[in-house]
Design an enzyme around this catalytic site. Structure first.
Site, PDB file in Angstrom:
ATOM      1  N   THR A  88       9.240 -12.459  14.098  1.00  0.00           N
ATOM      2  CA  THR A  88      10.251 -11.652  14.799  1.00  0.00           C
ATOM      3  C   THR A  88      10.719 -12.312  16.085  1.00  0.00           C
ATOM      4  OG1 THR A  88      10.533  -9.588  16.050  1.00  0.00           O
ATOM      5  CG2 THR A  88       8.313 -10.397  15.856  1.00  0.00           C
ATOM      6  N   TYR A 143       3.641  -5.377  19.342  1.00  0.00           N
ATOM      7  CA  TYR A 143       4.215  -5.805  18.061  1.00  0.00           C
ATOM      8  C   TYR A 143       4.468  -7.311  18.084  1.00  0.00           C
ATOM      9  CZ  TYR A 143       7.727  -6.657  14.500  1.00  0.00           C
ATOM     10  OH  TYR A 143       8.437  -7.203  13.459  1.00  0.00           O
ATOM     11  N   PHE A 198       5.080  -9.864   4.175  1.00  0.00           N
ATOM     12  CA  PHE A 198       5.825  -8.887   4.981  1.00  0.00           C
ATOM     13  C   PHE A 198       4.942  -7.740   5.474  1.00  0.00           C
ATOM     14  CE2 PHE A 198       9.078 -10.617   2.119  1.00  0.00           C
ATOM     15  CZ  PHE A 198      10.099 -10.913   3.007  1.00  0.00           C
ATOM     16  N   ALA A 199       3.868  -7.428   4.717  1.00  0.00           N
ATOM     17  CA  ALA A 199       3.114  -6.195   4.996  1.00  0.00           C
ATOM     18  C   ALA A 199       2.669  -6.152   6.461  1.00  0.00           C
ATOM     19  CB  ALA A 199       1.893  -6.133   4.080  1.00  0.00           C
ATOM     20  N   ALA A 200       3.136  -5.163   7.183  1.00  0.00           N
ATOM     21  CA  ALA A 200       2.827  -5.060   8.618  1.00  0.00           C
ATOM     22  C   ALA A 200       3.337  -3.741   9.162  1.00  0.00           C
ATOM     23  CB  ALA A 200       3.518  -6.192   9.388  1.00  0.00           C
ATOM     24  N   ASN A 238       0.827  -1.218   0.000  1.00  0.00           N
ATOM     25  CA  ASN A 238       0.000   0.000   0.000  1.00  0.00           C
ATOM     26  C   ASN A 238       0.859   1.265   0.000  1.00  0.00           C
ATOM     27  OD1 ASN A 238       0.839   0.322   2.650  1.00  0.00           O
ATOM     28  ND2 ASN A 238      -1.136  -0.200   3.574  1.00  0.00           N
ATOM     29  N   ILE A 287      23.343   5.953  23.258  1.00  0.00           N
ATOM     30  CA  ILE A 287      23.422   4.551  23.701  1.00  0.00           C
ATOM     31  C   ILE A 287      22.379   4.380  24.799  1.00  0.00           C
ATOM     32  CG2 ILE A 287      24.862   2.804  24.821  1.00  0.00           C
ATOM     33  CD1 ILE A 287      27.307   4.077  23.530  1.00  0.00           C
ATOM     34  N   PHE A 288      21.376   3.576  24.503  1.00  0.00           N
ATOM     35  CA  PHE A 288      20.262   3.420  25.444  1.00  0.00           C
ATOM     36  C   PHE A 288      20.644   2.437  26.555  1.00  0.00           C
ATOM     37  CE2 PHE A 288      17.329   4.244  21.566  1.00  0.00           C
ATOM     38  CZ  PHE A 288      17.445   5.619  21.732  1.00  0.00           C
TER      39      PHE A 288
HETATM   40  N1  UFG Z   1      19.888   1.361  20.376  1.00  0.00           N
HETATM   41  C1  UFG Z   1      20.605   2.389  20.919  1.00  0.00           C
HETATM   42  N2  UFG Z   1      20.480   3.620  20.358  1.00  0.00           N
HETATM   43  C2  UFG Z   1      19.664   3.869  19.282  1.00  0.00           C
HETATM   44  C3  UFG Z   1      18.931   2.786  18.726  1.00  0.00           C
HETATM   45  C4  UFG Z   1      19.067   1.543  19.307  1.00  0.00           C
HETATM   46  O1  UFG Z   1      21.337   2.221  21.889  1.00  0.00           O
HETATM   47  O2  UFG Z   1      19.592   5.015  18.834  1.00  0.00           O
HETATM   48  C5  UFG Z   1      20.053   0.021  20.951  1.00  0.00           C
HETATM   49  C6  UFG Z   1      18.760  -0.569  21.449  1.00  0.00           C
HETATM   50  O3  UFG Z   1      18.508  -0.166  22.785  1.00  0.00           O
HETATM   51  C7  UFG Z   1      19.036  -2.053  21.304  1.00  0.00           C
HETATM   52  C8  UFG Z   1      19.975  -2.151  20.110  1.00  0.00           C
HETATM   53  O4  UFG Z   1      20.505  -0.843  19.936  1.00  0.00           O
HETATM   54  O5  UFG Z   1      19.699  -2.529  22.422  1.00  0.00           O
HETATM   55  C9  UFG Z   1      19.283  -2.545  18.828  1.00  0.00           C
HETATM   56  O6  UFG Z   1      18.131  -1.720  18.680  1.00  0.00           O
HETATM   57  P1  UFG Z   1      17.256  -1.695  17.370  1.00  0.00           P
HETATM   58  O7  UFG Z   1      16.169  -0.685  17.591  1.00  0.00           O
HETATM   59  O8  UFG Z   1      18.126  -1.554  16.193  1.00  0.00           O
HETATM   60  O9  UFG Z   1      16.653  -3.150  17.313  1.00  0.00           O
HETATM   61  P2  UFG Z   1      15.824  -3.959  18.424  1.00  0.00           P
HETATM   62  O10 UFG Z   1      16.752  -5.017  18.946  1.00  0.00           O
HETATM   63  O11 UFG Z   1      15.152  -3.088  19.403  1.00  0.00           O
HETATM   64  O12 UFG Z   1      14.667  -4.522  17.507  1.00  0.00           O
HETATM   65  C10 UFG Z   1      14.806  -5.668  16.771  1.00  0.00           C
HETATM   66  C11 UFG Z   1      13.896  -5.595  15.555  1.00  0.00           C
HETATM   67  C12 UFG Z   1      12.450  -5.559  15.982  1.00  0.00           C
HETATM   68  C13 UFG Z   1      12.176  -6.691  16.913  1.00  0.00           C
HETATM   69  C14 UFG Z   1      13.124  -6.688  18.081  1.00  0.00           C
HETATM   70  C15 UFG Z   1      12.926  -7.870  18.968  1.00  0.00           C
HETATM   71  O13 UFG Z   1      14.192  -4.462  14.796  1.00  0.00           O
HETATM   72  O14 UFG Z   1      11.636  -5.673  14.864  1.00  0.00           O
HETATM   73  O15 UFG Z   1      14.454  -6.752  17.594  1.00  0.00           O
HETATM   74  O16 UFG Z   1      13.097  -7.484  20.286  1.00  0.00           O
HETATM   75  F1  UFG Z   1      10.920  -6.598  17.412  1.00  0.00           F
END
Ligand code: UFG
Length: 328
Positions: free
Chosen positions: A116, A140, A72-74, A32, A206-207
């Site tokens: 996922t 999600y 994939f659409a989601a 879409n 860095i979270f």
């Molecule tokens: N992170 C940072 N700074 C940022 C972005 C991310 O420190 O600006 C950290 C996050 O806290 C995490 C790691 O980098 O520890 C990876 O984060 P992403 O957002 O890149 O990916 P996620 O691991 O959160 O998400 C992935 C997939 C999702 C899925 C999830 C499963 O992208 O679709 O894993 O938990 F749902």
């Protein structure tokens, strides 16, 4: 006989389309285009159709003699899903139920599904195996798990066969075609780090640096998008010759911390990337690493990009040549 790819204009969808085409498949895409990019779909028909439109989807399934759908659409943002759970139930669960109705009504009974690692929630062990508990910690993951469960009932009732591919952290870009990752807003670590390398962001946050990991930052399992694409192709083949209701993890099996990703990106790009410490992001597990043994054994999956520098270099090539994504 052809393959219908829903969401084929998105990041992982477009790379899977390219992979299927490269292996001689006839492919048709519906998207879409709310999140997808028209320019990401090359050399195959693209219908700007919503998966809820059962009439149009049914017509496309018949016109193109589709035997297998890759879905994939989601909506796929964890944070957004917490704020708007009903949107996720509507766009993921309800919309997939509509897609399945169109498939069943037209005798198309094979589906490969974009699932996922978020279906597991907080893992009970590392690496995570497919039979481990699935206790999502956000809508999600919950909606993706609900869809996986829907497949089980549809198998019993209609003979629908499915393969759910549970991705860990997708990254990288196509090695030769001009397709790559372009999300708006971007929330994923590697593109954010590379945008900082390009000077498009002042720094990377860095979270959290107080996790129980060697350097205190979260550990994730980064897997190249082309390796994900090849797993979809192998899954299509498996459904054509057998299968039932199955789920597979897809990861590299090696975890890297946020700090390590930033260090590798500094090496690969040769640029200064300023990193600042920020509070933890709610809902982030400390460590998420896949066991992908099942995919290797059952699908014959052989990931080609198992090294983080190669993955980051591939993403860097895309971001350098397309600093504004598909707008370039
Ligand atoms: N992170 C940072 N700074 C940022 C972005 C991310 O420190 O600006 C950290 C996050 O806290 C995490 C790691 O980098 O520890 C990876 O984060 P992403 O957002 O890149 O990916 P996620 O691991 O959160 O998400 C992935 C997939 C999702 C899925 C999830 C499963 O992208 O679709 O894993 O938990 F749902």
């Amino acid at each position: 006989m052809s393959v219908l790819v829903t969401g084929g204009a998105g990041y992982i969808g477009s790379h899977t389309v390219a992979e299927l085409v490269a292996h001689g498949e006839d492919v048709v895409v519906i998207d879409n285009l709310r999140q997808g990019h028209r320019a990401a779909v090359r050399d195959v028909p693209l219908y700007e159709v919503d998966i809820r439109d059962t009439e149009q989807v049914g017509r496309i399934l018949r016109d193109h003699k589709v035997d297998t759908v890759v879905h994939f659409a989601a909506n796929s943002l964890v944070g957004e899903s917490v704020e708007k759970p009903l949107q996720y139930y509507e766009n993921n669960v309800a919309a997939t139920a509509k897609l399945l109705s169109a498939m069943v009504d037209n005798g198309v009974l094979n589906i490969v599904f974009s699932s996922t690692a978020a279906v597991y929630g907080e893992p009970v062990r590392t690496p995570i195996h497919e039979e481990d508990p699935t206790v999502p910690t956000n809508p999600y993951g919950e909606t993706k798990l609900a869809i996986e469960r829907m497949f089980r009932w549809c198998h019993q009732a209609y003979g629908l066969k499915s393969i759910s591919l549970r991705y860990f952290n997708a990254a990288g870009a196509h090695p030769t075609l001009p397709i790559g990752e372009d999300h708006n807003p971007e929330t994923h670590l590697i593109p954010i780090v590379l945008q900082a390398a390009l000077g498009q962001r002042p720094h990377v946050s860095i979270f959290g640096n107080d996790y129980p990991t060697p350097d205190g930052t979260c550990i994730r399992d980064y897997v190249h998008v082309m390796d994900l694409a090849s797993a979809h192709r192998l899954s299509v083949n498996r459904l054509r010759t057998g299968g039932g209701v199955e789920a597979f993890n897809l990861g590299s099996g090696t975890g890297f911390s946020v700090q390590q990703v930033i260090d590798v990106a500094r090496e690969v790009t040769g640029r200064d990337i300023l990193a600042v410490h920020s509070p933890r992001r709610p809902g982030d597990p400390a460590v998420l690493v896949a066991s992908s043994d099942k995919a290797k054994q059952v699908l014959g999956w052989k990931p080609q990009y198992d090294d983080l520098s190669t993955i980051v270099a591939s993403a860097w090539a895309w971001h350098q040549s397309h600093p504004n994504g598909y707008e370039d």
